[in-house]
Write a protein that holds these residues in place. Structure first.
Motif, PDB file in Angstrom:
ATOM      1  N   THR A 291      62.617  55.659  17.996  1.00  0.00           N
ATOM      2  CA  THR A 291      63.642  54.657  17.711  1.00  0.00           C
ATOM      3  C   THR A 291      63.509  54.148  16.284  1.00  0.00           C
ATOM      4  O   THR A 291      64.507  53.920  15.600  1.00  0.00           O
ATOM      5  CB  THR A 291      63.540  53.483  18.704  1.00  0.00           C
ATOM      6  OG1 THR A 291      63.618  53.987  20.031  1.00  0.00           O
ATOM      7  CG2 THR A 291      64.661  52.484  18.471  1.00  0.00           C
TER       8      THR A 291
ATOM      9  N   TRP B 152      68.314  53.231  21.485  1.00  0.00           N
ATOM     10  CA  TRP B 152      66.964  52.695  21.658  1.00  0.00           C
ATOM     11  C   TRP B 152      66.475  53.074  23.055  1.00  0.00           C
ATOM     12  O   TRP B 152      67.250  53.054  24.011  1.00  0.00           O
ATOM     13  CB  TRP B 152      66.970  51.175  21.558  1.00  0.00           C
ATOM     14  CG  TRP B 152      67.392  50.601  20.240  1.00  0.00           C
ATOM     15  CD1 TRP B 152      68.244  51.136  19.335  1.00  0.00           C
ATOM     16  CD2 TRP B 152      66.980  49.345  19.702  1.00  0.00           C
ATOM     17  NE1 TRP B 152      68.405  50.302  18.257  1.00  0.00           N
ATOM     18  CE2 TRP B 152      67.623  49.186  18.460  1.00  0.00           C
ATOM     19  CE3 TRP B 152      66.133  48.330  20.143  1.00  0.00           C
ATOM     20  CZ2 TRP B 152      67.445  48.061  17.656  1.00  0.00           C
ATOM     21  CZ3 TRP B 152      65.946  47.215  19.346  1.00  0.00           C
ATOM     22  CH2 TRP B 152      66.598  47.086  18.110  1.00  0.00           C
ATOM     23  N   ASN B 153      65.177  53.348  23.183  1.00  0.00           N
ATOM     24  CA  ASN B 153      64.683  53.576  24.540  1.00  0.00           C
ATOM     25  C   ASN B 153      64.493  52.233  25.247  1.00  0.00           C
ATOM     26  O   ASN B 153      64.500  51.167  24.624  1.00  0.00           O
ATOM     27  CB  ASN B 153      63.417  54.440  24.548  1.00  0.00           C
ATOM     28  CG  ASN B 153      62.186  53.698  24.040  1.00  0.00           C
ATOM     29  OD1 ASN B 153      62.134  52.465  24.021  1.00  0.00           O
ATOM     30  ND2 ASN B 153      61.177  54.454  23.642  1.00  0.00           N
ATOM     31  N   ASN B 154      64.326  52.273  26.557  1.00  0.00           N
ATOM     32  CA  ASN B 154      64.326  51.046  27.356  1.00  0.00           C
ATOM     33  C   ASN B 154      63.182  50.111  26.996  1.00  0.00           C
ATOM     34  O   ASN B 154      63.332  48.880  27.008  1.00  0.00           O
ATOM     35  CB  ASN B 154      64.273  51.400  28.849  1.00  0.00           C
ATOM     36  CG  ASN B 154      65.567  52.036  29.326  1.00  0.00           C
ATOM     37  OD1 ASN B 154      66.626  51.807  28.748  1.00  0.00           O
ATOM     38  ND2 ASN B 154      65.483  52.847  30.378  1.00  0.00           N
ATOM     39  N   ALA B 155      62.024  50.671  26.670  1.00  0.00           N
ATOM     40  CA  ALA B 155      60.873  49.832  26.322  1.00  0.00           C
ATOM     41  C   ALA B 155      61.135  49.065  25.036  1.00  0.00           C
ATOM     42  O   ALA B 155      60.773  47.876  24.903  1.00  0.00           O
ATOM     43  CB  ALA B 155      59.618  50.693  26.193  1.00  0.00           C
ATOM     44  N   THR B 156      61.783  49.725  24.063  1.00  0.00           N
ATOM     45  CA  THR B 156      62.085  49.065  22.793  1.00  0.00           C
ATOM     46  C   THR B 156      63.162  48.002  22.980  1.00  0.00           C
ATOM     47  O   THR B 156      63.095  46.927  22.374  1.00  0.00           O
ATOM     48  CB  THR B 156      62.518  50.110  21.747  1.00  0.00           C
ATOM     49  OG1 THR B 156      61.420  51.000  21.494  1.00  0.00           O
ATOM     50  CG2 THR B 156      62.920  49.447  20.439  1.00  0.00           C
ATOM     51  N   VAL B 157      64.150  48.287  23.829  1.00  0.00           N
ATOM     52  CA  VAL B 157      65.176  47.282  24.129  1.00  0.00           C
ATOM     53  C   VAL B 157      64.528  46.051  24.750  1.00  0.00           C
ATOM     54  O   VAL B 157      64.834  44.904  24.389  1.00  0.00           O
ATOM     55  CB  VAL B 157      66.249  47.858  25.075  1.00  0.00           C
ATOM     56  CG1 VAL B 157      67.170  46.750  25.574  1.00  0.00           C
ATOM     57  CG2 VAL B 157      67.065  48.926  24.363  1.00  0.00           C
ATOM     58  N   LYS B 158      63.609  46.262  25.669  1.00  0.00           N
ATOM     59  CA  LYS B 158      62.913  45.145  26.321  1.00  0.00           C
ATOM     60  C   LYS B 158      62.128  44.332  25.296  1.00  0.00           C
ATOM     61  O   LYS B 158      62.160  43.090  25.303  1.00  0.00           O
ATOM     62  CB  LYS B 158      61.984  45.685  27.406  1.00  0.00           C
ATOM     63  CG  LYS B 158      61.236  44.615  28.194  1.00  0.00           C
ATOM     64  CD  LYS B 158      60.435  45.248  29.325  1.00  0.00           C
ATOM     65  CE  LYS B 158      59.711  44.182  30.163  1.00  0.00           C
ATOM     66  NZ  LYS B 158      58.648  43.519  29.393  1.00  0.00           N
TER      67      LYS B 158
ATOM     68  N   GLN C  89      73.570  53.905  23.275  1.00  0.00           N
ATOM     69  CA  GLN C  89      72.197  53.481  23.525  1.00  0.00           C
ATOM     70  C   GLN C  89      71.266  54.416  22.772  1.00  0.00           C
ATOM     71  O   GLN C  89      70.904  55.484  23.244  1.00  0.00           O
ATOM     72  CB  GLN C  89      71.909  53.522  25.031  1.00  0.00           C
ATOM     73  CG  GLN C  89      70.471  53.252  25.411  1.00  0.00           C
ATOM     74  CD  GLN C  89      70.045  51.804  25.244  1.00  0.00           C
ATOM     75  OE1 GLN C  89      70.732  51.017  24.622  1.00  0.00           O
ATOM     76  NE2 GLN C  89      68.909  51.448  25.789  1.00  0.00           N
TER      77      GLN C  89
ATOM     78  N   ARG D 238      64.517  42.255  23.181  1.00  0.00           N
ATOM     79  CA  ARG D 238      65.061  41.110  23.907  1.00  0.00           C
ATOM     80  C   ARG D 238      64.031  39.993  24.038  1.00  0.00           C
ATOM     81  O   ARG D 238      64.378  38.808  24.008  1.00  0.00           O
ATOM     82  CB  ARG D 238      65.573  41.559  25.275  1.00  0.00           C
ATOM     83  CG  ARG D 238      66.887  42.330  25.169  1.00  0.00           C
ATOM     84  CD  ARG D 238      67.368  42.831  26.512  1.00  0.00           C
ATOM     85  NE  ARG D 238      68.711  43.410  26.393  1.00  0.00           N
ATOM     86  CZ  ARG D 238      69.259  44.224  27.280  1.00  0.00           C
ATOM     87  NH1 ARG D 238      68.567  44.552  28.377  1.00  0.00           N
ATOM     88  NH2 ARG D 238      70.468  44.706  27.101  1.00  0.00           N
TER      89      ARG D 238
ATOM     90  N   GLN E  17      73.543  47.815  18.821  1.00  0.00           N
ATOM     91  CA  GLN E  17      74.203  48.649  19.823  1.00  0.00           C
ATOM     92  C   GLN E  17      75.029  49.773  19.198  1.00  0.00           C
ATOM     93  O   GLN E  17      75.581  50.609  19.923  1.00  0.00           O
ATOM     94  CB  GLN E  17      75.110  47.778  20.699  1.00  0.00           C
ATOM     95  CG  GLN E  17      74.351  46.693  21.446  1.00  0.00           C
ATOM     96  CD  GLN E  17      75.265  45.824  22.292  1.00  0.00           C
ATOM     97  OE1 GLN E  17      76.163  46.326  22.972  1.00  0.00           O
ATOM     98  NE2 GLN E  17      75.058  44.530  22.257  1.00  0.00           N
TER      99      GLN E  17
END
Length: 696
Positions: A413, A554-560, A552, A563, A543
């Motif tokens: 990312t 970004w991977n989910n871990a980076t999004v978390k 999307q 946030r 986004q």
């Protein structure tokens, strides 16, 4: 459609700098004196840096009677207005293109009070007649033959007014090279839904009702029945406000974006004939398979249900009121007095602005490219374009360094984020067409302007704006086209184009000067640039990919992880209280701008320190016992010197995505380790708290 901007300003006297008529050292002394003149030296910079930087400025500058606030930015904007006034009042000559001729003619018609008094409200009455009349002003009103969908379409097509729904043509967020029909919830008449729904806004709503009634009476309404009839209109708008979604809950574009066919929209929201509505606006053939993007499905469902249960007379009263409300700000005499009386309550102003100031503002908004062509001729240092470009590159490099240092992004990312930053387009100063009269004329070729009928000119402009937008359907997206007037003190980031726009109006002293120390230039235009770069990676900008497409990446871990850091900013800013009204700001609604403020400050300071490392320390400013690191942060803070009336503070807290000025100083600086080091603030002091928030 969507753009994010920063508004910044610096409080110094730049007259001699701009005219280059003084000795360099004398200018620096004057600059130092101006910086000091704003400061409260009795204040502790580690306790309240806003008071330290701006205490004396705020004490000396009283809010003008015709303004809801006063700030260094507004002073700078007024100076720009004076320049624009001068160029618009120049006599027409052989150097004027058709475009600049139309701009000057529009301005002069705006200033022709005598002619406007002669015409009175004739044009407004004609508008209402073409739309089937305003029921409250007519004894024997009958619903027009045209359906409500056709009436709404006429309002959009002929007067560029979105009533019940907002509709436009623009780049598809998921395919930014294609223009598509887009539909959103309506912008309410008052600044935010809170004015309709909060108990402490009763006085504002009563003033709104008085304004509506007063205008209706001027247009022939019955004084015995108008007030009660218009209360039903307000009740209708309150219902619409209640089903609208608060702006703070609309920041996640991917969550509210829905693409469907016109046929699917009709099935989902059957209370309105969407095909009839759209075909009454747009000339090209539209079938049931036409793709549309919806940003407010829950609002549209609620609006449809409200519309189905509301009497036709109430709906038409509301539609006509919205048209009237859009036109009366341009009018004079009793209409103007009614508007001023309303603004006394809503904004706290005590008198109306000078007519010339309003006319300059309207002309610049409606003829932005033509006005800017006049502006850059004699009032713009063209060398500053190259300087701004170089600063963008150095600050982007600083962003990339910070990107490489952060530990919360995964490597993949991070690499894509760097690609996006490197791919950002720079639009600096003004577009080339400003120096190409034939191309400039094309911007206004279908717009007719007359010298002796200002309201008719306004109506022509509104129709022209609507036409220019709607004709984009079936046309390819022009990603090189500027979307804002260059003669403006502002800057922008456009996610659909992944571009930074630094207009000519901000590339002037006071934001930048070749005579300034680099510490001030980086604390001024440098922070603006860093702010706009960061918008590409804030809660909305992140986004969109490097090509301006929402996806999307970004991977989910980076999004978390993002946030969590954004939530830190939200929680931190939620605690800032605005002294004028005793209310806390909305950290969720302002999070994008707050993230950009924090990131822009950090990037610009890092870029400045790299410049010092390459070129050596700058000489001290004479008469000012501050290091250049300290000057960088002082200049940033003095950008935000100013004060607000309580009414304006309430408006900002409820409706603005920007935090008020004091918070834009205290928030980013209290998160900055660089600031704490520059001013030797002990850990745990108000300006150097133990717990800090950091996104970029």
């Amino acid at each position: 459609m969507w753009s994010r901007g920063v508004i910044l300003k610096i409080t110094i006297n730049s007259t001699c700098l701009a005219k280059r008529k003084c000795v360099f050292l004398a200018c620096l002394r004057k600059l130092a004196a101006s910086l000091m003149a704003a400061m409260d030296l009795a204040a502790d910079p580690c306790t309240d840096f806003f008071q330290f930087a701006c205490g004396t400025w705020n004490k000396k500058h009283v809010i003008p009677e015709d303004k809801p606030s006063i700030s260094t930015f507004e002073v700078l904007a007024e100076q720009l207005q004076v320049i624009l006034k001068d160029v618009l009042e120049e006599p027409l000559d052989e150097n004027d293109s058709e475009a600049t001729t139309k701009a000057k003619t529009f301005y002069k018609s705006c200033m022709d009070i005598h002619q406007m008094s002669k015409l009175g409200d004739v044009r407004l009455r004609e508008v209402l007649a073409t739309m089937g009349g305003w029921p409250v002003t007519m004894k024997d009103w009958k619903p027009p033959v045209d359906s409500v969908e056709v009436i709404l379409g006429k309002a959009r097509r002929d007067y560029n007014e979105g009533v019940l729904v907002e509709m436009w043509v623009g780049p598809d967020d998921k395919n930014s090279s294609v223009n598509i029909i887009q539909i959103d919830q309506m912008a309410l008449t008052l600044p935010s839904r809170d004015y309709y729904l909060k108990a402490n806004s009763q006085g504002d709503m009563e003033a709104y009702h008085r304004l509506m009634t007063r205008i209706a009476l001027l247009l022939g309404a019955d004084s015995d029945t108008a007030r009660d009839e218009l209360q039903k209109v307000i009740d209708f708008e309150k219902k619409l406000a209640n089903v609208s979604v608060a702006e703070a809950d609309r920041h996640d574009t991917s969550a509210i974006y829905e693409q469907m066919t016109l046929e699917q929209l009709q099935k989902a929201i059957p209370h309105l004939d969407w095909g009839t509505y759209l075909r009454s606006i747009i000339d090209v053939p539209i079938t049931d398979s036409e793709p549309v993007v919806i940003y407010a499905m829950s609002y549209l469902r609620g609006m449809g249900e409200i519309l189905a249960e509301t009497d036709t007379r109430v709906v038409h009263n509301y539609v006509m009121w919205r048209l009237v409300y859009a036109i009366i700000p341009h009018m004079i005499d009793e209409y103007n007095r009614a508007s001023v009386d309303f603004r006394r309550i809503l904004q706290g102003i005590l008198s109306e602005r000078h007519r010339w100031s309003m006319c300059v503002e309207w002309t610049n908004k409606k003829f932005g490219m033509a006005v800017s062509a006049l502006f850059i001729r004699d009032n713009f240092n063209h060398e500053s374009k190259e300087v701004a470009l170089n600063m963008i590159h150095t600050i982007r490099a600083a962003f990339n360094e910070l990107l490489a240092d952060n530990q919360w992004m995964d490597d993949e990312t991070r690499a894509v984020a760097k690609e996006k930053a490197d791919a950002m387009n720079e639009r600096i100063g003004y577009p080339d067409l400003l120096k190409q009269p034939d191309e400039l004329n094309k911007e206004y070729v279908k717009l007719n302007i007359t010298k002796d009928d200002f309201i008719m000119n306004v109506l022509h402009v509104l129709r022209h704006e609507a036409y220019r937008n709607h004709q984009l359907l079936r046309q390819p997206v022009n990603k090189d086209k500027w979307s804002t007037e260059p003669a403006i003190v502002n800057a922008f980031y456009n996610p659909n184009r992944n571009d930074i726009v630094i207009p000519a109006g901000i590339l002037q002293p006071l934001f930048y000067s070749q005579h300034f120390p680099k510490s001030l230039n980086y604390g001024g235009i440098g922070v603006v640039i860093g702010h706009e770069i960061t918008h590409g990676f804030d809660d909305k900008g992140r986004q969109f990919d490097k090509d301006g497409n929402m996806m999307q990446w970004w991977n989910n871990a980076t999004v978390k992880a993002f946030r969590e850091r954004a939530q830190c900013i939200i929680d931190q800013y939620n605690k800032f209280k605005i002294k004028e009204i005793g209310m806390n700001i909305n950290g969720k609604m302002t999070q994008g701008e707050n993230i950009a403020d924090n990131g822009g400050l950090k990037q610009s300071f890092r870029a400045y320190r790299k410049w010092v490392k390459q070129h050596g320390p700058e000489p001290d400013l004479p008469g000012l016992n501050l290091t250049h690191d300290q000057l960088f942060f002082l200049n940033y803070a003095q950008i935000w010197c100013g004060s607000m009336r309580p009414e304006d503070a309430l408006n900002k807290v409820r409706s603005s995505v920007h935090a008020p000025g004091p918070v834009r100083v205290l928030g980013p600086l209290s998160n900055s380790l660089d600031f704490a080091k520059a001013y030797s603030c002990p850990l745990g002091s108000p300006m150097n708290p133990i717990n800090k928030c950091n996104v970029w």
